[in-house]
Structures are given as structure tokens and as C-alpha cells.
Scaffold this active site. Structure first.
Site, mmCIF file in Angstrom:
data_model
loop_
_atom_site.group_PDB
_atom_site.id
_atom_site.type_symbol
_atom_site.label_atom_id
_atom_site.label_comp_id
_atom_site.label_asym_id
_atom_site.label_seq_id
_atom_site.Cartn_x
_atom_site.Cartn_y
_atom_site.Cartn_z
ATOM 1 N N PHE A 30 92.906 36.601 23.084
ATOM 2 C CA PHE A 30 94.374 36.967 23.137
ATOM 3 C C PHE A 30 94.972 36.433 21.815
ATOM 4 C CE2 PHE A 30 95.165 38.672 27.856
ATOM 5 C CZ PHE A 30 94.464 39.747 27.555
ATOM 6 N N HIS A 79 81.272 39.914 23.417
ATOM 7 C CA HIS A 79 82.288 39.313 24.129
ATOM 8 C C HIS A 79 82.345 40.474 25.549
ATOM 9 C CE1 HIS A 79 85.993 37.643 24.950
ATOM 10 N NE2 HIS A 79 86.780 38.823 24.885
ATOM 11 N N CYS A 89 90.330 33.203 24.743
ATOM 12 C CA CYS A 89 88.876 33.455 25.199
ATOM 13 C C CYS A 89 87.826 33.112 24.037
ATOM 14 C CB CYS A 89 88.746 34.929 25.566
ATOM 15 S SG CYS A 89 90.030 35.245 26.750
ATOM 16 N N HIS A 114 84.560 36.490 33.590
ATOM 17 C CA HIS A 114 85.023 36.083 32.216
ATOM 18 C C HIS A 114 85.747 34.701 32.399
ATOM 19 C CE1 HIS A 114 87.095 35.637 28.128
ATOM 20 N NE2 HIS A 114 87.436 36.985 28.370
ATOM 21 N N GLU A 139 84.055 46.713 19.904
ATOM 22 C CA GLU A 139 83.178 45.527 19.665
ATOM 23 C C GLU A 139 81.724 46.337 19.169
ATOM 24 O OE1 GLU A 139 81.936 42.784 22.537
ATOM 25 O OE2 GLU A 139 81.039 41.313 21.174
ATOM 26 N N LYS A 153 78.710 38.584 30.817
ATOM 27 C CA LYS A 153 80.175 38.674 31.735
ATOM 28 C C LYS A 153 79.993 39.565 32.691
ATOM 29 C CE LYS A 153 83.441 37.109 28.174
ATOM 30 N NZ LYS A 153 82.798 37.149 27.070
#
Lengths: 417, 78
Positions: A403, A305, A165, A342, A316, A337
Site C-alpha cells: 500500500f 505478490h 507489504c 498475507h 501482476e 500466500k
């Protein structure tokens, strides 16, 4: 040697809430959700039956059918967004040295649909190998950069960055650095993803990563809300034209913003879970701000994110609080998002576009779907809940985490006139 | 025109995106109809699927024009 400066001179977007930049941005500011029941395949047996799909798109309006059928959807999205960005950049005849023009694109997966179709076909035909000759060139992730480079005749560096991502952000960072080093003058960068397929949804469902709020898709992506239950899969992408500053000035280009910072870090912790103390997130924010050579207090907006997962969101924010200290509550923070879902490897591209437009229009798009405060989140942080906020935006920061523990962030700056 | 020739023509129009009028007996897939080598491989596979037969590679190499494809298929389709 001194590094060259890099500016943004064109953008294109194909998103779940708009098939061009102006529609995308208008809907981001208005707080429109792109989530709806899945139409790409029959999701009846899947735990998650909705996603943020690109809507109302007839590929043949953009790409002749004979060419389009040799492209996976993620490449079609790359082509459509890149065409818009190139048109927007308005390069006149002969204003580009094609040998110094590149295409550095991001995609987390590549041609998932193509892979799926071919393997299903193989299984349905008694496992007799009758693979289509276009299978491999359609499926491989670099096909997006290859096809776009062929389309525009760009003969400089062309490749794909893959960091889940964070992919599109890594693409922007590579493009930025190659232009800074003088290896390119112009680059089509960005990223795209087309993972709303059986394997995409089934695979993320197996990870328990997706929201399962099937009774209310449009409120499912709710970053920072107490009742968030996973991310909403999105598809699409965005193209960003990065150009060397003097090159842009010489041709009288419209300049949206300057790219001034690039940061990377890794969690080195777990293949899917974020570091429990948000170490990688802290480091990437520190690295990107330091690379921009500015004070932390100069950051006005952070596009997080913020995927709407129980674990990822608070970590975060903790990293932001830890790094920015007393300045943290003065920053506008939002997760777009909440509207787009996403886009995986395309996320960094559409979110960079959101940051650039926030600078352009001096308004911060919201985090929609906020209903219930999460007691673990500091209420002093301005998460731009539910409504866009007008404010001065000189510096905007975009975070992406992938990831594998890959973190990548960029900073855009309003160009003084 | 035979039924086989008609089906061959439709496959070529569909896969190569050309006009029916361009698909003459003499038309060469690569020189006249804009196909590249991969398109040609795909065309042969489509013929195999449509007519339920297997065309060996050494035979496929000799199929470069519409007429050659029709002739091969008329001879080999049962």
C-alpha cells in the site's frame, strides 16, 4: 570499485504453517493451509473471523518471560526467527567482526497490539494517562531490529524498513546493498508482523481487503481463482542471514544461494489500489532482472505478490506476461500466500525463504485452492496450481507490492559448486 | 510479614522474574534485583494500581529498595 557478492548462509522462520524453516518448507511443498478461526481475540462481531495465525507457540520456550513481556509479538517473532537463523548460520567464536554486522528488518506496522492495549487501557481508566513505561519502546517499529542487535551484539547498521507489504523485501535490498558496498560483512535481515488484532482485522475489513469466506477459512486464500474475494491476514516472519561471499567462504559456511538482484519502483497512482496497467509491477520486474545482469529467459520461478484480491492478482500476471513475453509460460509462478496468508511486512521475508528453498531443493511450491479458472487470466501461464512441481530452479524472483504503491523485488541464484 | 509486604513481594517476583528469597527488605531494585530505570517506573505504577493510590514523583524517587516500598505503602495505604 567493484561490488562484493552476497550469499545466504542462514535462515529462520516462524509462520502460520510451521515454526521453523524445515516445517514451513515441508508444509509449503505439501500444500498445507495455515488459515483457521481467529484465536487472538473475540472476532464474533467482525466480518472476517479467521486468519493465518502462528500456532502452538509458547514464547517462553524461546525467550525468558521477563524479557518477552517487554516485547510486542512482532518483536518476539523477530527474535525467535533470528535465533534460528543465527544458529543455522553457525558462526564460530570470533568469526564475526561485530562492528561490521547489522540488523536490517522489515515491518509494515510494528507494535499494533501494544498500541491497542495501551489505548484501550487508557480509555477504560477514565482517560487518565497511566501509560506503561515500556509502551513506546515496545510499540515503535524499530524495536525488532534494536532487540535483535542487542541479543547478538551486532553493532553495525541496524534499522527497520517500512513500505507496507514490501517492507521485508526492502530490508533485504538494503542489507544486500550495504554488504555489496563493504559497509557490513554480515546482516540479519528479514521481517515480521503481528497484526491479527482487533484493529488489524477491523482496519483491513473496513478497506474491504480481506476474504470473508468464514465458512471455509482454509480455502479462502485462493490467488488466481475466479472466486477469490480478498486476502487472508497472516502473522509471523522470517530471518535471512546475508553474508559477504568471501567472508562466508573463509569460514567454510554452508551457502544456500546467492542474492543477485534488487529492484524497486513505485506506482505513483493510488494509496491502496494497484496501477490499472500494472505499470509499477512491470517496472519493478524489469529493474530487478536488469540489476541481476541476466536475460529474462533465465528466470525459472516467480514467487508472486499474489494476495488473492480481485484487482491485484491479474495485474501482476499482466506485468509478467508483458515483460517476459514468450518466456512467461515457461516460468513456474506461484503464490505461497495461498498457504501462509498475507504476512504484510513479513511477507517478503517468508517468500524469500521459499525462493531460497526452491533453489536448494529444486522444487516449486504450489498455489493451492485453485477451483475455477479466471477467464481474465491467460491459461498458458504455469501458476503451479494445487501441487508442487519439480524443476530446475537456477534463478528465483520474489515480488512484493505495498500500500502506498511501493514495489520491491529480489532475485536469488543457485550457486555453482 | 504484613499483608502489604506480602503483596509487594508478589508484584516484584512477577514483574522482575526473581526468586521470592531474593526479595529481602534490603534488596535494591536496580542493584540487587536486576531492574533498570524503566522497570522501576513500572513497579511504582504496579504498586499504585494494586493499592489504589497515587505516589508523587518526588516520593517515588526515594523508593529504591523493597523495604522503602513497603514502608511507604504501610504509611500511605488507607
Amino acid at each position: 570499485m567493484s561490488f562484493k557478492r552476497v550469499v545466504i548462509t542462514g535462515m529462520g522462520a516462524l509462520t502460520p504453517i510451521g515454526n521453523d524453516v524445515s516445517t514451513y518448507w515441508k508444509n509449503l511443498v505439501a500444500g498445507v493451509s495455515g488459515a483457521a478461526p481467529i484465536t487472538r481475540f473475540d472476532a464474533e462481531k467482525f466480518r472476517t473471523k479467521f486468519a493465518c495465525e502462528v500456532k502452538g507457540l509458547d514464547i517462553n520456550d524461546y525467550i525468558p518471560r521477563q524479557e518477552a513481556r517487554k516485547m510486542d509479538p512482532f518483536t518476539q517473532y523477530a527474535v525467535i526467527a533470528s535465533d534460528e537463523a543465527m544458529k543455522d548460520a553457525g558462526f564460530g567464536e570470533g568469526t564475526i567482526d561485530l562492528d561490521k554486522a547489522g540488523v536490517i528488518w522489515g515491518s509494515g506496522i510494528g507494535g499494533l497490539k501494544t498500541f491497542e492495549d495501551e489505548v484501550l487501557n487508557f480509555a477504560a481508566n477514565n482517560m487518565s494517562p497511566r501509560f506503561n513505561p515500556f509502551f513506546i519502546p515496545k510499540m515503535i517499529a524499530d524495536s525488532a531490529s534494536g532487540v535483535v542487535s542487542i541479543r547478538h551484539g551486532f553493532r553495525g547498521p541496524t534499522f527497520i524498513t517500512v513500505s507496507a507489504c514490501a517492507s521485508a523485501t526492502n530490508a533485504l535490498i538494503d542489507a544486500y546493498n550495504y554488504i555489496r558496498l563493504g559497509m557490513m560483512n554480515v546482516c540479519i535481515s528479514g521481517g515480521s508482523e503481528a497484526a491479527v488484532t482487533c484493529a488489524g482485522v477491523g482496519g483491513f475489513n473496513a478497506l474491504k481487503a480481506l476474504s470473508e469466506r468464514n465458512d471455509s477459512p482454509e480455502t479462502a486464500s485462493r490467488p488466481y481463482d475466479k472466486d477469490r474475494d480478498g486476502f487472508v491476514l497472516g502473522e509471523g516472519g522470517a530471518a535471512i542471514i546475508l553474508e559477504e561471499y568471501e567472508h562466508a567462504k573463509a569460514r567454510g559456511a554452508k551457502i544456500y544461494a546467492e542474492m543477485v538482484g534488487a529492484g524497486m519502483s513505485s506506482d505513483a497512482y493510488h494509496i491502496t489500489a494497484p496501477h490499472p496497467e500494472g505499470l509499477g509491477a512491470y517496472n519493478v520486474i524489469k529493474n530487478v532482472v536488469e540489476s541481476a545482469g541476466i536475460n529474462p529467459e533465465q528466470i525459472d520461478y516467480i514467487n508472486t505478490h499474489g494476495t488473492s484480491t480481485p484487482l491485484g492478482d491479474p495485474q501482476e500476471l499482466k506485468a509478467i506476461e508483458q515483460y517476459f513475453g514468450a518466456h512467461a509460460p515457461k516460468i513456474n509462478i506461484s503464490s505461497t500466500k495461498s498457504m501462509t496468508g498475507h504476512l504484510l511486512g513479513g511477507a517478503g521475508a517468508i517468500e524469500a525463504a521459499a525462493c531460497i528453498m526452491a533453489i536448494q531443493d529444486q522444487i516449486v511450491p504450489p498455489t493451492i485452492n485453485h477451483f475455477t479458472a479466471d477467464p481474465s487470466i491467460n491459461p498458458e501461464l504455469n501458476l503451479t496450481f494445487n501441487k508442487a512441481q519439480k524443476r530446475q530452479v537456477n534463478y528465483a524472483l520474489s515480488n512484493t507490492f505495498g500500500f502506498g504503491g511501493h514495489n520491491a523485488s529480489v532475485i536469488f541464484k543457485k550457486l555453482e559448486s | 510479614m504484613s499483608a502489604i509486604a506480602e503483596r509487594v513481594k508478589q508484584i516484584i517476583v512477577e514483574k522482575l522474574g526473581v526468586e521470592e528469597s531474593e526479595v529481602t527488605q534490603e534488596a535494591n531494585f536496580q542493584n540487587d534485583l536486576g531492574a533498570d530505570s524503566l522497570d522501576t517506573v513500572e513497579l511504582i505504577m504496579e504498586f499504585e494500581k494494586e493499592f489504589n493510590l497515587s505516589i508523587p514523583d518526588d516520593q517515588a524517587e526515594n523508593i529504591g529498595t523493597v523495604g522503602q516500598a513497603v514502608a511507604y505503602l504501610e504509611e500511605n495505604v488507607k
